[in-house]
Design a protein around this motif. Structure first.
Motif, PDB file in Angstrom:
ATOM      1  N   GLU A 212       0.718  -1.232   0.191  1.00  0.00           N
ATOM      2  CA  GLU A 212       0.330  -0.036   0.231  1.00  0.00           C
ATOM      3  C   GLU A 212       1.109   1.344   0.101  1.00  0.00           C
ATOM      4  O   GLU A 212       1.468   1.293   0.865  1.00  0.00           O
ATOM      5  CB  GLU A 212      -0.369   0.050   1.283  1.00  0.00           C
ATOM      6  CG  GLU A 212      -1.999  -0.689   1.377  1.00  0.00           C
ATOM      7  CD  GLU A 212      -2.426  -0.918   2.599  1.00  0.00           C
ATOM      8  OE1 GLU A 212      -2.479  -0.027   3.559  1.00  0.00           O
ATOM      9  OE2 GLU A 212      -3.268  -2.063   3.193  1.00  0.00           O
ATOM     10  N   ASN A 213       0.661   2.620  -1.000  1.00  0.00           N
ATOM     11  CA  ASN A 213       1.418   3.164  -1.048  1.00  0.00           C
ATOM     12  C   ASN A 213       0.659   4.724  -0.180  1.00  0.00           C
ATOM     13  O   ASN A 213      -0.009   4.780  -0.223  1.00  0.00           O
ATOM     14  CB  ASN A 213       1.640   4.085  -2.531  1.00  0.00           C
ATOM     15  CG  ASN A 213       2.502   2.602  -3.624  1.00  0.00           C
ATOM     16  OD1 ASN A 213       3.391   1.869  -2.854  1.00  0.00           O
ATOM     17  ND2 ASN A 213       1.881   2.642  -4.265  1.00  0.00           N
ATOM     18  N   LEU A 214       1.479   4.570   0.416  1.00  0.00           N
ATOM     19  CA  LEU A 214       0.951   5.764   1.432  1.00  0.00           C
ATOM     20  C   LEU A 214       1.786   7.341   1.997  1.00  0.00           C
ATOM     21  O   LEU A 214       3.485   6.756   1.419  1.00  0.00           O
ATOM     22  CB  LEU A 214       1.056   5.614   3.124  1.00  0.00           C
ATOM     23  CG  LEU A 214       0.258   5.095   3.172  1.00  0.00           C
ATOM     24  CD1 LEU A 214      -0.134   4.760   4.934  1.00  0.00           C
ATOM     25  CD2 LEU A 214      -2.207   5.267   2.892  1.00  0.00           C
ATOM     26  N   ALA A 215       1.390   7.886   0.971  1.00  0.00           N
ATOM     27  CA  ALA A 215       2.073   9.060   0.931  1.00  0.00           C
ATOM     28  C   ALA A 215       2.613  10.078   2.441  1.00  0.00           C
ATOM     29  O   ALA A 215       2.133   9.851   2.824  1.00  0.00           O
ATOM     30  CB  ALA A 215       0.903  10.920   0.254  1.00  0.00           C
ATOM     31  N   SER A 216       3.863  10.934   2.390  1.00  0.00           N
ATOM     32  CA  SER A 216       3.633  11.625   3.967  1.00  0.00           C
ATOM     33  C   SER A 216       2.829  12.291   4.408  1.00  0.00           C
ATOM     34  O   SER A 216       3.129  12.029   5.961  1.00  0.00           O
ATOM     35  CB  SER A 216       5.323  12.932   3.222  1.00  0.00           C
ATOM     36  OG  SER A 216       4.338  13.397   2.589  1.00  0.00           O
ATOM     37  N   ASN A 217       1.247  12.769   4.116  1.00  0.00           N
ATOM     38  CA  ASN A 217       0.906  13.116   4.538  1.00  0.00           C
ATOM     39  C   ASN A 217      -0.446  12.330   5.170  1.00  0.00           C
ATOM     40  O   ASN A 217      -1.765  12.927   5.453  1.00  0.00           O
ATOM     41  CB  ASN A 217       0.195  14.449   4.039  1.00  0.00           C
ATOM     42  CG  ASN A 217      -0.639  14.563   2.576  1.00  0.00           C
ATOM     43  OD1 ASN A 217      -0.161  13.041   2.546  1.00  0.00           O
ATOM     44  ND2 ASN A 217      -0.880  15.046   2.098  1.00  0.00           N
ATOM     45  N   GLY A 218      -0.027  10.922   4.706  1.00  0.00           N
ATOM     46  CA  GLY A 218      -1.433  10.396   4.417  1.00  0.00           C
ATOM     47  C   GLY A 218      -2.219   9.777   3.813  1.00  0.00           C
ATOM     48  O   GLY A 218      -3.222   9.164   4.040  1.00  0.00           O
ATOM     49  N   GLU A 219      -2.132  10.447   2.739  1.00  0.00           N
ATOM     50  CA  GLU A 219      -2.630  10.258   0.961  1.00  0.00           C
ATOM     51  C   GLU A 219      -2.294   9.504   0.347  1.00  0.00           C
ATOM     52  O   GLU A 219      -1.092   8.440   0.239  1.00  0.00           O
ATOM     53  CB  GLU A 219      -3.405  11.640   1.123  1.00  0.00           C
ATOM     54  CG  GLU A 219      -3.919  12.905   1.880  1.00  0.00           C
ATOM     55  CD  GLU A 219      -3.779  13.895   0.669  1.00  0.00           C
ATOM     56  OE1 GLU A 219      -3.350  14.338  -0.160  1.00  0.00           O
ATOM     57  OE2 GLU A 219      -4.384  15.193   0.996  1.00  0.00           O
ATOM     58  N   GLN A 220      -3.236   8.349  -0.398  1.00  0.00           N
ATOM     59  CA  GLN A 220      -2.645   7.656  -0.801  1.00  0.00           C
ATOM     60  C   GLN A 220      -1.546   8.216  -2.180  1.00  0.00           C
ATOM     61  O   GLN A 220      -2.765   8.804  -2.444  1.00  0.00           O
ATOM     62  CB  GLN A 220      -4.106   6.471  -1.865  1.00  0.00           C
ATOM     63  CG  GLN A 220      -4.699   6.282  -0.041  1.00  0.00           C
ATOM     64  CD  GLN A 220      -5.397   4.984  -0.539  1.00  0.00           C
ATOM     65  OE1 GLN A 220      -6.170   4.988  -1.651  1.00  0.00           O
ATOM     66  NE2 GLN A 220      -5.297   3.555  -0.400  1.00  0.00           N
ATOM     67  N   GLU A 221      -1.001   7.679  -2.323  1.00  0.00           N
ATOM     68  CA  GLU A 221       0.194   7.982  -3.418  1.00  0.00           C
ATOM     69  C   GLU A 221      -0.256   6.889  -4.349  1.00  0.00           C
ATOM     70  O   GLU A 221      -0.392   5.683  -4.259  1.00  0.00           O
ATOM     71  CB  GLU A 221       1.643   7.958  -3.023  1.00  0.00           C
ATOM     72  CG  GLU A 221       2.443   7.915  -3.880  1.00  0.00           C
ATOM     73  CD  GLU A 221       3.983   7.749  -3.431  1.00  0.00           C
ATOM     74  OE1 GLU A 221       4.479   7.226  -4.005  1.00  0.00           O
ATOM     75  OE2 GLU A 221       4.355   8.386  -2.148  1.00  0.00           O
ATOM     76  N   CYS A 222      -0.169   8.099  -6.341  1.00  0.00           N
ATOM     77  CA  CYS A 222      -0.527   6.543  -6.776  1.00  0.00           C
ATOM     78  C   CYS A 222       0.811   5.807  -7.679  1.00  0.00           C
ATOM     79  O   CYS A 222       1.981   6.333  -7.384  1.00  0.00           O
ATOM     80  CB  CYS A 222      -0.288   7.673  -8.521  1.00  0.00           C
ATOM     81  SG  CYS A 222      -0.671   6.765 -10.497  1.00  0.00           S
ATOM     82  N   GLY A 223       0.522   5.033  -8.246  1.00  0.00           N
ATOM     83  CA  GLY A 223       1.162   3.625  -8.137  1.00  0.00           C
ATOM     84  C   GLY A 223       2.104   3.835 -10.014  1.00  0.00           C
ATOM     85  O   GLY A 223       3.410   3.438  -9.832  1.00  0.00           O
ATOM     86  N   LEU A 224       1.732   4.541  -9.698  1.00  0.00           N
ATOM     87  CA  LEU A 224       3.032   5.147 -10.972  1.00  0.00           C
ATOM     88  C   LEU A 224       3.230   6.788 -11.205  1.00  0.00           C
ATOM     89  O   LEU A 224       4.361   6.278 -12.102  1.00  0.00           O
ATOM     90  CB  LEU A 224       1.474   4.677 -12.776  1.00  0.00           C
ATOM     91  CG  LEU A 224       0.677   3.956 -12.724  1.00  0.00           C
ATOM     92  CD1 LEU A 224       0.134   3.837 -13.694  1.00  0.00           C
ATOM     93  CD2 LEU A 224       2.442   2.887 -14.011  1.00  0.00           C
ATOM     94  N   CYS A 225       2.412   7.549 -10.826  1.00  0.00           N
ATOM     95  CA  CYS A 225       3.562   8.758 -11.184  1.00  0.00           C
ATOM     96  C   CYS A 225       3.585   9.269  -9.466  1.00  0.00           C
ATOM     97  O   CYS A 225       4.300  10.004  -9.471  1.00  0.00           O
ATOM     98  CB  CYS A 225       2.040   9.803 -11.471  1.00  0.00           C
ATOM     99  SG  CYS A 225       0.391   9.925 -10.626  1.00  0.00           S
ATOM    100  N   HIS A 226       3.455   8.695  -8.557  1.00  0.00           N
ATOM    101  CA  HIS A 226       3.762   8.640  -7.199  1.00  0.00           C
ATOM    102  C   HIS A 226       3.388  10.365  -6.466  1.00  0.00           C
ATOM    103  O   HIS A 226       4.624  10.438  -6.153  1.00  0.00           O
ATOM    104  CB  HIS A 226       5.262   8.531  -7.506  1.00  0.00           C
ATOM    105  CG  HIS A 226       5.686   6.590  -7.492  1.00  0.00           C
ATOM    106  ND1 HIS A 226       5.809   5.264  -7.067  1.00  0.00           N
ATOM    107  CD2 HIS A 226       6.862   6.133  -9.012  1.00  0.00           C
ATOM    108  CE1 HIS A 226       5.870   4.573  -7.765  1.00  0.00           C
ATOM    109  NE2 HIS A 226       6.726   4.982  -9.191  1.00  0.00           N
ATOM    110  N   ASP A 227       2.633  10.394  -7.249  1.00  0.00           N
ATOM    111  CA  ASP A 227       2.336  11.398  -6.349  1.00  0.00           C
ATOM    112  C   ASP A 227       0.328  10.865  -6.059  1.00  0.00           C
ATOM    113  O   ASP A 227       0.183  10.414  -5.581  1.00  0.00           O
ATOM    114  CB  ASP A 227       1.551  13.094  -7.413  1.00  0.00           C
ATOM    115  CG  ASP A 227       2.950  13.129  -7.941  1.00  0.00           C
ATOM    116  OD1 ASP A 227       4.384  13.414  -7.347  1.00  0.00           O
ATOM    117  OD2 ASP A 227       2.324  14.008  -9.352  1.00  0.00           O
TER     118      ASP A 227
END
Length: 199
Positions: free
Chosen positions: A103-118
């Protein structure tokens, strides 16, 4: 140094101890009570499985002669064991566990796209539980003509027409950061632990 100690420091440094100032402090007596609680069956099974996993990882470091290079990893294994005794959710819903599950979580706890990583914009969730931006996923599948998940290579199944509000229904509990563990667990399915009951 003797002159400094006896003539100067003794007259300007006041050393106080709790015993010497007991009348001024009026502290209540300290009472230490030991309590021995036993984990329930589920917690005990979880702890033992985590212990066996940690032991095998430690043995891997020993066999590879990389024990001295992996102090941080060994400390992490021990920390996870201590957390599991407090409550299994501290290990299950930790950021480390989320990373291990893919599971990809951004630094602020929001989910991160597995392709663009934003941070995910217009999110879609695949059948293998990976999250992508809708545009990124459409571009990826159109350009390569692939029908497998870019993260795990499983057969790609996703409903692009579903309601986005139903896909991401993330609420944050007031008074806690969005990255708090309380915002990652499912409150309606919460299970207590032995230590919480003891408290």
């Amino acid at each position: 140094m003797i002159l400094l100690k006896n003539k100067i420091l003794k007259s300007i440094v006041l050393r106080r101890t709790k015993i010497g100032r007991a009348a001024d402090l009026a502290l209540p007596p300290r009472i230490v009570s030991l309590r021995r609680d036993s984990l329930d069956i589920k917690e005990q099974d979880y702890y033992e499985s985590l212990y066996n996993e940690s032991q095998s990882q430690f043995n891997t470091y020993v066999e590879a002669n990389t024990l001295t290079n992996n102090y941080a990893h060994i400390f992490d294994l021990l920390t996870r064991l201590r957390q599991a005794v407090d409550h299994p959710y501290l290990v299950v819903y930790s950021p480390t566990a989320a990373a291990l599950k893919g599971e990809n979580l951004a630094s602020n706890g929001e989910q991160e796209c597995g392709l663009c990583h934003d941070t995910v914009e217009d999110p879609v969730v695949t059948s293998c539980q990976h999250t992508f931006c809708k545009g990124c996923l459409i571009d990826f599948s159109a350009s390569l003509g692939r029908v497998s998940c870019p993260s795990c290579s499983k057969l790609l199944t996703v409903d692009l027409t579903s309601n986005n509000d139903a896909v991401v229904n993330k609420t944050t509990i007031k008074g806690f950061r969005s990255s708090s563990i309380l915002n990652r667990i499912q409150i309606e399915n919460f299970q207590t632990s032995t230590k919480i009951e003891a408290l």
